[in-house]
Design a protein around this motif. Structure first.
Motif, short mmCIF file in Angstrom:
data_model
loop_
_atom_site.label_atom_id
_atom_site.label_comp_id
_atom_site.label_asym_id
_atom_site.label_seq_id
_atom_site.Cartn_x
_atom_site.Cartn_y
_atom_site.Cartn_z
N ILE A 34 0.84 -1.21 0.00
CA ILE A 34 0.00 0.00 0.00
C ILE A 34 0.87 1.25 0.00
CG2 ILE A 34 -1.60 1.38 1.40
CD1 ILE A 34 -2.89 -1.30 2.25
N CYS A 35 1.88 1.27 0.85
CA CYS A 35 2.77 2.43 0.93
C CYS A 35 3.53 2.62 -0.37
CB CYS A 35 3.73 2.25 2.09
SG CYS A 35 4.86 3.63 2.28
N THR A 36 4.03 1.54 -0.96
CA THR A 36 4.77 1.64 -2.21
C THR A 36 3.89 2.15 -3.33
OG1 THR A 36 6.18 -0.19 -1.50
CG2 THR A 36 6.22 0.37 -3.82
N LEU A 37 2.65 1.67 -3.40
CA LEU A 37 1.73 2.15 -4.43
C LEU A 37 1.41 3.63 -4.24
CD1 LEU A 37 -0.71 -0.87 -4.79
CD2 LEU A 37 1.07 -0.13 -6.38
N LEU A 38 1.22 4.06 -3.00
CA LEU A 38 0.97 5.47 -2.74
C LEU A 38 2.17 6.31 -3.14
CD1 LEU A 38 -0.85 5.37 0.71
CD2 LEU A 38 -1.84 5.98 -1.50
N LEU A 51 11.83 5.54 2.15
CA LEU A 51 10.99 4.35 2.01
C LEU A 51 11.35 3.58 0.75
CD1 LEU A 51 7.55 5.88 2.96
CD2 LEU A 51 9.07 4.54 4.40
N LEU A 52 11.72 4.29 -0.28
CA LEU A 52 12.11 3.65 -1.53
C LEU A 52 13.37 2.80 -1.35
CD1 LEU A 52 11.39 3.40 -4.51
CD2 LEU A 52 12.85 5.37 -4.95
N TYR A 53 14.30 3.27 -0.52
CA TYR A 53 15.51 2.49 -0.27
C TYR A 53 15.20 1.17 0.43
CZ TYR A 53 17.87 6.82 -1.44
OH TYR A 53 18.30 7.94 -2.09
N ALA A 54 14.27 1.19 1.36
CA ALA A 54 13.89 -0.05 2.05
C ALA A 54 13.25 -1.04 1.09
CB ALA A 54 12.95 0.26 3.22
N VAL A 55 12.41 -0.55 0.20
CA VAL A 55 11.76 -1.43 -0.78
C VAL A 55 12.79 -1.99 -1.76
CG1 VAL A 55 10.07 -1.50 -2.65
CG2 VAL A 55 9.52 -0.30 -0.54
N ILE A 56 13.72 -1.16 -2.21
CA ILE A 56 14.77 -1.64 -3.12
C ILE A 56 15.65 -2.67 -2.42
CG2 ILE A 56 16.86 -0.93 -4.35
CD1 ILE A 56 15.39 1.66 -5.05
N PHE A 57 15.97 -2.45 -1.16
CA PHE A 57 16.76 -3.41 -0.39
C PHE A 57 16.03 -4.75 -0.30
CE2 PHE A 57 17.92 -5.24 3.78
CZ PHE A 57 19.26 -5.44 3.54
N PHE A 58 14.73 -4.71 -0.04
CA PHE A 58 13.96 -5.95 0.04
C PHE A 58 13.92 -6.67 -1.31
CE2 PHE A 58 9.92 -8.14 -0.63
CZ PHE A 58 10.02 -9.12 0.33
N ILE A 59 13.62 -5.94 -2.37
CA ILE A 59 13.53 -6.57 -3.69
C ILE A 59 14.88 -7.13 -4.12
CG2 ILE A 59 13.11 -6.09 -6.14
CD1 ILE A 59 10.97 -4.09 -5.23
N GLY A 60 15.96 -6.38 -3.88
CA GLY A 60 17.29 -6.87 -4.23
C GLY A 60 17.66 -8.13 -3.48
N GLY A 61 17.40 -8.16 -2.18
CA GLY A 61 17.69 -9.36 -1.40
C GLY A 61 16.83 -10.53 -1.80
N PHE A 62 15.58 -10.25 -2.10
CA PHE A 62 14.67 -11.31 -2.53
C PHE A 62 15.15 -11.94 -3.84
CE2 PHE A 62 10.94 -12.87 -4.80
CZ PHE A 62 10.35 -13.66 -3.83
N ILE A 63 15.50 -11.10 -4.79
CA ILE A 63 15.97 -11.61 -6.09
C ILE A 63 17.29 -12.35 -5.92
CG2 ILE A 63 16.83 -10.90 -8.36
CD1 ILE A 63 14.68 -8.72 -8.33
N PHE A 64 18.21 -11.79 -5.11
CA PHE A 64 19.49 -12.45 -4.90
C PHE A 64 19.32 -13.85 -4.32
CE2 PHE A 64 22.88 -13.53 -1.90
CZ PHE A 64 23.94 -13.67 -2.79
N HIS A 65 18.53 -13.96 -3.27
CA HIS A 65 18.37 -15.26 -2.62
C HIS A 65 17.50 -16.21 -3.43
CE1 HIS A 65 20.74 -14.70 0.92
NE2 HIS A 65 20.19 -13.52 1.13
N ILE A 83 9.38 -3.08 7.76
CA ILE A 83 8.56 -2.63 8.90
C ILE A 83 8.36 -1.11 8.87
CG2 ILE A 83 8.46 -2.45 11.41
CD1 ILE A 83 9.62 -5.28 11.51
N PRO A 84 9.39 -0.28 8.63
CA PRO A 84 9.12 1.17 8.54
C PRO A 84 8.20 1.52 7.37
CG PRO A 84 11.47 0.78 8.79
CD PRO A 84 10.83 -0.55 8.57
N VAL A 85 8.34 0.82 6.26
CA VAL A 85 7.49 1.07 5.11
C VAL A 85 6.05 0.70 5.44
CG1 VAL A 85 7.12 0.53 2.68
CG2 VAL A 85 9.44 0.60 3.58
#
Length: 107
Positions: A34-38, A51-65, A83-85
């Motif tokens: 919801i936050c990312t879409l907003l 907030l964008l950095y946290a989302v990029i960190f999550f997506i990057g780690g997800f793709i890496f693993h 969690i902050p996002v």
């Protein structure tokens, strides 16, 4: 702790911990989306770029693993970065609900 590790996961405490943690993780994901879409449609101010950095960190780690390790258990550590996002997403949803309630009361 022995009660948690009963044969075939038949312990009520095991089921409570398992389903409770799944509920928490999916709640974090929901409010993060919801936050990312907003953010993407421009409803969040420019001051909330972190907030964008946290989302990029999550997506990057997800793709890496996903490609390198191929085990989903390693992705859960990245959930903490959302969690902050998710808290901003929850705040925006609650603010929207509160504004609707106030507008109905004023009529």
């Amino acid at each position: 702790m022995r009660i948690i590790y009963v044969k075939d996961g038949e312990s009520k405490l095991y089921k409570f911990i398992r389903y409770g943690s799944v509920l928490i993780v999916w709640t974090i994901f929901l409010f993060s989306i919801i936050c990312t879409l907003l953010y993407l449609i421009g409803k969040l101010s420019i001051d909330e770029n972190y907030l964008l950095y946290a989302v990029i960190f999550f997506i990057g780690g997800f793709i890496f693993h996903t490609f390198w390790e191929t085990k989903a258990q390693y992705v859960y550590q990245y959930t903490a970065s959302l969690i902050p996002v998710a808290s901003v997403g929850l705040y925006k949803v609650m603010d929207f609900i509160w504004n609707r309630i106030e507008s109905l009361r004023s009529k």
